[in-house]
Design a protein around this motif. Structure first.
Motif, PDB file in Angstrom:
ATOM      1  N   SER A   1      49.446  30.736  38.812  1.00 51.99           N
ATOM      2  CA  SER A   1      49.228  31.051  37.174  1.00 51.99           C
ATOM      3  C   SER A   1      48.546  30.030  36.480  1.00 51.99           C
ATOM      4  CB  SER A   1      51.508  30.961  36.802  1.00 51.99           C
ATOM      5  OG  SER A   1      50.769  30.955  35.736  1.00 51.99           O
ATOM      6  N   GLY A   2      47.689  30.657  35.648  1.00 55.76           N
ATOM      7  CA  GLY A   2      47.137  29.307  35.315  1.00 55.76           C
ATOM      8  C   GLY A   2      45.809  29.805  34.150  1.00 55.76           C
ATOM      9  N   GLY A   3      45.534  30.758  34.457  1.00 54.03           N
ATOM     10  CA  GLY A   3      43.956  31.939  34.323  1.00 54.03           C
ATOM     11  C   GLY A   3      45.127  33.348  33.048  1.00 54.03           C
ATOM     12  N   ARG A   4      44.366  34.286  33.544  1.00 51.13           N
ATOM     13  CA  ARG A   4      44.314  35.538  33.297  1.00 51.13           C
ATOM     14  C   ARG A   4      45.431  36.154  34.158  1.00 51.13           C
ATOM     15  NH1 ARG A   4      38.389  37.584  31.854  1.00 51.13           N
ATOM     16  NH2 ARG A   4      37.796  35.518  31.392  1.00 51.13           N
ATOM     17  N   SER A   5      46.229  36.792  33.564  1.00 51.88           N
ATOM     18  CA  SER A   5      46.545  38.591  35.265  1.00 51.88           C
ATOM     19  C   SER A   5      45.625  38.247  36.022  1.00 51.88           C
ATOM     20  CB  SER A   5      47.675  38.392  34.511  1.00 51.88           C
ATOM     21  OG  SER A   5      48.582  38.447  32.782  1.00 51.88           O
ATOM     22  N   SER A   6      44.904  38.735  35.836  1.00 53.65           N
ATOM     23  CA  SER A   6      43.678  39.463  36.561  1.00 53.65           C
ATOM     24  C   SER A   6      43.332  38.102  37.936  1.00 53.65           C
ATOM     25  CB  SER A   6      42.355  39.937  36.665  1.00 53.65           C
ATOM     26  OG  SER A   6      41.749  39.134  35.521  1.00 53.65           O
ATOM     27  N   GLU A   7      42.763  37.213  37.181  1.00 50.77           N
ATOM     28  CA  GLU A   7      42.406  35.269  38.027  1.00 50.77           C
ATOM     29  C   GLU A   7      43.688  35.134  39.317  1.00 50.77           C
ATOM     30  OE1 GLU A   7      39.220  34.779  34.162  1.00 50.77           O
ATOM     31  OE2 GLU A   7      41.481  33.279  34.624  1.00 50.77           O
ATOM     32  N   ASP A   8      44.833  35.136  38.042  1.00 48.57           N
ATOM     33  CA  ASP A   8      46.321  34.818  39.249  1.00 48.57           C
ATOM     34  C   ASP A   8      45.934  35.694  40.228  1.00 48.57           C
ATOM     35  OD1 ASP A   8      46.484  32.994  36.500  1.00 48.57           O
ATOM     36  OD2 ASP A   8      48.139  33.847  35.980  1.00 48.57           O
ATOM     37  N   ALA A   9      46.321  37.124  40.188  1.00 46.28           N
ATOM     38  CA  ALA A   9      46.182  37.801  41.631  1.00 46.28           C
ATOM     39  C   ALA A   9      45.011  37.712  42.421  1.00 46.28           C
ATOM     40  CB  ALA A   9      46.251  39.808  40.693  1.00 46.28           C
TER      41      ALA A   9
END
Length: 159
Positions: A140-148
């Motif tokens: 967690s920390g960015g946009r959901s796609s970045e988190d993924a």
């Protein structure tokens, strides 16, 4: 003498039940996610986050959702700590990516929002070994796609 006969009889029944439960009298063994494995996954995830200049919290849990290892990059927002842990737990509990639950909710299955201890938001991935879920990673920390993307780098460390 009667007390000993009852004790032996109870022990015999218990042993028979134990042996019958496994079918062959063998212990069931399972792979576990070690601390070293958790650090390896988190390190690969952190490298991905740093490469993209994303501030991330990264959590690795065992198959029961219990935290094994956690790290966060400098300047990561405090709120991401609990979110990363919750994403990892959700992926372990349901043995599927948290995005699958998010997609189900977006598809109208709103009852998922009432599931206890569940965070249906992209960024949590289960970790499998020999077809069994042995843990999960959440970012967690960015946009959901970045988190993924960061979580996937952690899972890919095992390939």
């Amino acid at each position: 003498m009667r007390g000993k006969a009852v004790s032996v009889s109870v022990l015999s029944v218990m042993l028979a039940l134990i042996l019958a439960g496994s079918g062959r009298g063998e212990l069931l063994l399972k792979k576990n996610l070690s601390l070293e494995d958790a650090k390896k996954a988190a390190s690969a995830a952190a490298i991905e986050a740093k490469k993209n200049k994303w501030n991330m919290a990264i959590a690795v849990v065992d198959d029961g959702g219990q935290l094994i290892y956690f790290e966060r990059t400098d300047e990561t927002q405090i709120g991401s700590i609990d979110i990363a842990i919750s994403k990892a737990r959700t992926a372990a509990y349901f043995k599927r990516p948290t995005k699958a639950l998010e997609d189900a909710i977006n598809g109208g299955q709103h009852a998922i929002m009432s599931f206890p201890n569940t965070l249906p938001r992209e960024g949590g991935l289960p970790i499998f070994a020999d077809g069994k879920c042995i843990g999960a990673i959440g970012a967690s920390g960015g946009r959901s796609s970045e988190d993924a993307q960061v979580a996937k780098a952690g899972v890919d460390a095992f390939k």
